[in-house]
Design a protein around this motif. Structure first.
Motif: not given
Length: 743
Positions: A722-743
């Motif tokens: 349980k906790g707070v996590y971040f997923i990072q996706i790297i596509e070439g020079n583009e980076v996307k980050v998203e937060k998600f929670i596991v409870d």
């Protein structure tokens, strides 16, 4: 080092795919069309099959009984199965090409016909239901004749209530007001009755007005348990010209008005709805009957399995997470031999696949030879007595039209490729390693003639008074005395000959696996007539002395109308390759891949698909949510078998405002579903990292996307705490980050 790292990734990805597939367990590896579970006992399951077969389990699908209802040799698909909750020993069954409704009061041990008419009664979609509040009352909608039938005594007797002026595909009943019944038609129309089925009015049409006026079939209507004013309907369309007439539709006023909420281009047959809190979980399963399954852009549907846990806003994609095809099953095996005798047509192929039609090829039965041998040749004397031969020296005989078979001993283990009888006593079988067997006592005993050529024999034909054997290395043997002596023709050819025919008793036409057609006569030099290196030619056959056909392993056949002088390449009605040809008068049959048989009744001008398996993916016929004894399961009946999902999906979505990246946490916290919109549809790799709140990497992998959107499962090596996590996706020079929670 790079090689080792790449190998580890491959091993991990293989494990990932296996883990994803195993979420759906295969319970029954045969074509299935409906499933019913005893509402008071999760171990007791009843399944509708094909060819008048039903399957019964008392141990949650670990073992199965196979039950034949009356007779096996019919082309039925038992897609309406009911276990009555008020009397679980009572089972009712109906379906397509079944002709009536039958009932068992001892859970399938014995059966009685309870509804039969002079015309066949067929149930198309889910068209037999009991009233939720009075399960002794059952309704059924007859597909072709549009008649609504009702039973008030657990299905023992039936009355006809009324006739709707259209073919009925499905019926649905609202749980809040069971006087209200809905019916879906073959024309995309929904009718409603407010008086338990006595009178009906058209309330809505789900078809685009300018489309074809048929085969927009509403195959399932389901209402929400959460809010009975909310209902869902799915539409199957069979022709590509009806595209955008499919999809999932919803009503919010109890069934009077409907709006499409997704998948307009998709042909959907199966639907199931389960309430979860203030949302509906929706299952949809696709269906394609155009037999263009190698190009599903024409009619998307086959193999599509999606689940939404939020009423259709977001969808989890299971299309490629299911082990659809067990390739040795007869429903997806290839047909190699075909023969027409009057109105009876026989065809056989791999895994003991055997198809028979007794109405000139309009419909075919669905059955397999019990031995499951791979068949390559067949020969029938009439409608009852015949032989098939195949791999590893297989030779089988039937005396009842293929219902049962007996194995015959042969003096070889070579693959047997063709069989021919010249009368009821004398016959020949040919095969690999120049095998030539003969019988003179009707097939009881066989002798190897010990023909010693460096070739494999591929087939044998009788053409007028000549017997012809053909095979590899350009080999052709001819007998003019019914097999007493054989002469090898001295032709300059080293290709594998896959088909031979003769015109005017002298002109030989020879097709080969290299895509070549040759012609020769009277010892004249052999002449190449057609050459197509893109195809393998599999068989050749003429009708009379003018029209002829060559079938190939691709979506084309060749046709001549001038005695073989010129040949035209024609696209077949299906993209599946064809293996063999049979003719009867002006009627032509091709048989081939995935049990497909196509027929033309006018010498190859127009064609129709008469039978065929699902191909590399399967059609979905039924889904069924079951919850009892503290356990929940989702059953799915498909042409590739009966599957079960042990934990129907719920997920927690991130609270993100991002439209390009979403992540869903599945129960158990060890599987994520990632929905990511790519910046570039040609991107080959996505790098994925998952970090905890302290910035420590807890998981990373590389994904291979296809197209403009990546929607897939990521299986983690262990559950996330349980906790707070971040997923990072790297596509070439583009980076996307998203937060998600596991409870």
């Amino acid at each position: 080092m790079k090689k080792s790292y790449f190998l580890l990734i491959l091993i991990f990805l293989s494990h990932l795919l296996l883990a994803q597939s195993s979420r759906w367990r295969l319970l029954l590896p045969v074509p299935t069309f409906d499933v019913a579970v005893n509402p008071h006992n999760i171990n007791s399951i009843f399944v509708g099959g094909e060819g008048n077969l039903v399957y019964r389990s008392f141990d949650a699908g670990q073992t199965w009984d196979t039950i034949i209802i009356f007779a096996k040799m019919q082309s039925s698909r038992l897609n309406n199965v009911i276990i009555l909750p008020n009397d679980t020993n009572t089972v009712l069954v109906g379906g397509l090409n079944f002709g009536n409704i039958v009932r068992s009061t001892d859970y399938g041990n014995t059966w009685q016909v309870v509804l039969a008419k002079e015309h066949a009664i067929d149930l198309n979609g889910k068209a037999m239901l009991y009233k939720p509040d009075e399960p002794n009352i059952i309704y059924a909608g007859d597909f072709k004749w549009g008649v609504i039938y009702r039973s008030t005594d657990n299905g023992a007797t039936w009355d006809s209530l009324t006739k709707i002026p259209t073919e009925i595909c499905s019926i649905g009943i609202r749980e809040d007001s069971t006087n209200i019944i809905l019916a879906g038609s073959i024309y995309g129309q929904i009718f409603v009755s407010q008086d338990t089925g006595h009178t009906w009015v058209l309330c809505d049409s789900l078809r685009v007005p300018d489309s074809l006026q048929q085969d927009v079939e509403i195959t399932r209507i389901e209402f929400s348990q959460r809010d009975p004013r909310v209902g869902y309907a799915v539409v199957t369309y069979l022709f590509a010209l009806n595209k955008n007439n499919g999809g999932l539709h919803r009503t919010t006023d109890g069934g009077y008005n409907w709006d499409i909420i997704g998948f307009p281009d998709t042909s959907i047959w199966a639907l199931a709805v389960k309430s979860r809190g203030d949302k509906d979980e929706i299952f949809i399963g696709g269906y394609t009957e155009d037999f263009f399954t190698l190009d599903t852009n024409l009619v998307p549907g086959v193999g599509i399995v999606r689940i939404s846990t939020d009423g259709g806003e977001n969808w989890l994609n299971f299309d490629d997470k299911i082990d659809w095809v067990i390739y040795d099953l007869g429903s997806n095996s290839d047909l190699f031999a075909i023969q027409a005798i009057g109105d009876t047509i026989f065809s056989a192929g791999d895994y003991g696949t055997f198809r028979i039609s007794t109405n000139g090829g309009f419909t075919f039965s669905y059955q397999n030879i019990d031995t499951h041998d791979d068949i390559r040749g067949l020969y029938f004397f009439g409608r009852r007595n015949g032989f098939v031969c195949g791999k590893n020296g297989t030779l089988l005989r039937t005396s009842n039209g293929g219902f049962t078979w007996n194995r015959i001993s042969t003096p070889t283990k070579s693959d047997l490729m063709g069989i021919l009888f010249i009368d009821t006593l004398k016959g020949f079988v040919v095969g690999n390693k120049s095998t030539l067997l003969i019988t003179t006592n009707g097939g009881n005993e066989w002798t190897d003639l010990a023909i010693d050529y460096a070739c494999d024999f591929m087939g044998i034909k009788r053409i007028r008074n000549q017997l012809v054997i053909y095979g590899s290395n350009g080999t052709i043997l001819v007998s003019n005395d019914f097999g007493e002596t054989w002469e090898k023709l001295p032709i300059d050819l080293d290709e594998t000959i896959t088909g031979v025919d003769i015109l005017n008793d002298k002109d030989f036409f020879v097709c080969t696996s290299s895509g070549n057609l040759y012609r020769f006569s009277n010892n004249l030099p052999i002449k190449k007539v057609v050459s197509d290196a893109s195809l393998k030619f599999n068989s050749i056959k003429f009708i009379g002395n003018s029209i002829g056909f060559i079938v190939t392993d691709g979506p084309y056949f060749y046709k001549t109308e001038d005695n073989g002088e010129n040949w035209t390449k024609i696209k077949t009605i299906t993209l599946r390759g064809m293996n063999n040809i049979a003719t009867k008068g002006d009627t032509v049959f091709f048989c081939g891949k995935y049990t497909t048989i196509i027929r033309s009744t006018n010498k190859g001008i127009e064609w129709g698909v008469r039978t065929g398996g699902s191909g590399p993916r399967a059609n979905v016929w039924r889904a069924y949510y079951y919850e009892n004894q503290g356990k929940e399961q989702l059953f799915m009946a498909t042409e590739a078998g009966l599957f079960v999902l042990d934990y129907p999906l719920g997920y927690r979505e991130t609270t993100s405002k991002l439209q390009t990246l979403k992540v869903f946490v599945l129960p158990g916290n060890s599987i994520l579903f990632v929905d990511y919109k790519l910046n570039n549809s040609t991107t080959e790799n996505l790098l994925v990292n998952i970090f905890n709140l302290l910035g420590t990497s807890v998981f990373k992998t590389t994904l291979q996307p296809y197209g403009s959107v990546f929607q897939d499962f990521i299986s983690l090596p262990k559950p996330l705490p349980k906790g707070v996590y971040f997923i990072q996706i790297i596509e070439g020079n583009e980076v996307k980050v998203e937060k998600f929670i596991v409870d």
